[in-house]
Design a protein around this motif. Sequence first.
Motif, short mmCIF file in Angstrom:
data_model
loop_
_atom_site.label_atom_id
_atom_site.label_comp_id
_atom_site.label_asym_id
_atom_site.label_seq_id
_atom_site.Cartn_x
_atom_site.Cartn_y
_atom_site.Cartn_z
N LEU A 185 32.88 -1.52 -63.73
CA LEU A 185 32.45 -1.03 -65.04
C LEU A 185 32.71 0.47 -65.14
O LEU A 185 32.52 1.22 -64.17
N ASP A 189 31.18 1.95 -70.54
CA ASP A 189 30.71 0.58 -70.76
C ASP A 189 29.20 0.50 -70.92
O ASP A 189 28.68 -0.44 -71.52
N CYS A 190 28.46 1.45 -70.34
CA CYS A 190 27.00 1.41 -70.37
C CYS A 190 26.46 2.81 -70.60
O CYS A 190 27.08 3.80 -70.21
N ALA A 325 24.43 -1.96 -72.73
CA ALA A 325 25.86 -2.19 -72.89
C ALA A 325 26.14 -2.52 -74.35
O ALA A 325 25.35 -3.20 -75.00
N LYS A 368 34.33 -7.95 -70.49
CA LYS A 368 35.22 -6.88 -70.01
C LYS A 368 36.35 -7.42 -69.13
O LYS A 368 37.18 -6.65 -68.65
#
Length: 376
Positions: A185, A189-190, A325, A368
Amino acid sequence: MSAPKNQKRAIAAPKGTRDAYPEDALRRRYVQQAWRDASLRCGFDEIAGPTFESTELYSVKSGEGILGELFQAFSGKSPEEVEQVRETGRAPYALRPEFTPTLARMYAAKAGSLPKPCKWFTAGPYFRAERPQRGRLREFEQWNVDVIGLPGDANAEGAENAEAKARMDAECVECCDSLATLLGLRASDCVIRISDRGFVAQVIVMVSQPWIAAGHAAPDLVDRALAVLDKRGKVDETRLQTECMEIGFPLDAFDTACANMQSTMQSAEAHGAVVRSHYGDTKFDFDSIRALTKFLDSTDLTAALDTSIVRGLAYYTGTVFEVIAEGERAVAGGGRYDNLIELMGGPPTPAVGFAMGDVVLSLLLDDKGLMPEGAD
């Protein structure tokens, strides 16, 4: 009328559960192994507890929300158990909906012989009797990461204490960051959203003063307002406003005050400042949030202050955070629970931790293109 003895029947899996065929089991094992690798890499030791506990354990401080989601259990072989269920509607045992109460019970039982701090992790199945939906099932795998106790003098006061706690908070977040790296990730992404329940409670009281003075606010205003705020984004806004008015909590004034406070906190002059509002002068303690933000600057996760994050469990005492997310609910969430171990019969012990379920995480990895396929 019962079905004929030889009639064939198709029996489905219970709603909100999953059957894991070989490829499903491999996907689940991939997530579990990543959890374990991230934990060990960050210096956490593995522990485990029972999959069911005394119902009383969850009534100590988890809050009514958890009590309403318990899968209760009793053998039916004990007349006393059967009578208890008939009289109270509550069985003596429950399948575990979370791990923190178990961890607090375990630590309290051996607190005198344990190092400070303890860095523990565990993973396994958990159960919640709620309505299944995307990202939320009745049976799921969950990873729990906690730091219990502070090195040195746990009773230090002021900024020194806040910095020591923030370092422990950051160690939890860094473990989450390590997992993100293992799974591929990216920082984009977060985002980790940080708040402090103590700060939010102060704002609730400040903006509710006219209602309180007029005698219209509920006696347990802060706890009820926090519970309502935790519903944001999960229930209709009209219903949310109605619940706020019923307890004497002006939501619009709260939002305005929080926006003003966030701007002040993010300025260099915010530390220890007296924040002025039309309700008078209220002094807010920004040490914890500022210290944690400083530590998180060294991670790859994008951190942001968000006073709408309060977390629903009643035992949280200070810093709370969620990893969000895009397009999904929180991937992980947790916070500081400095009073829970003492409530379980142990000594006063600062503690912080977070939990991550496999359901939302697996959806994110699928979206993803990061979830491996096949046996390789």
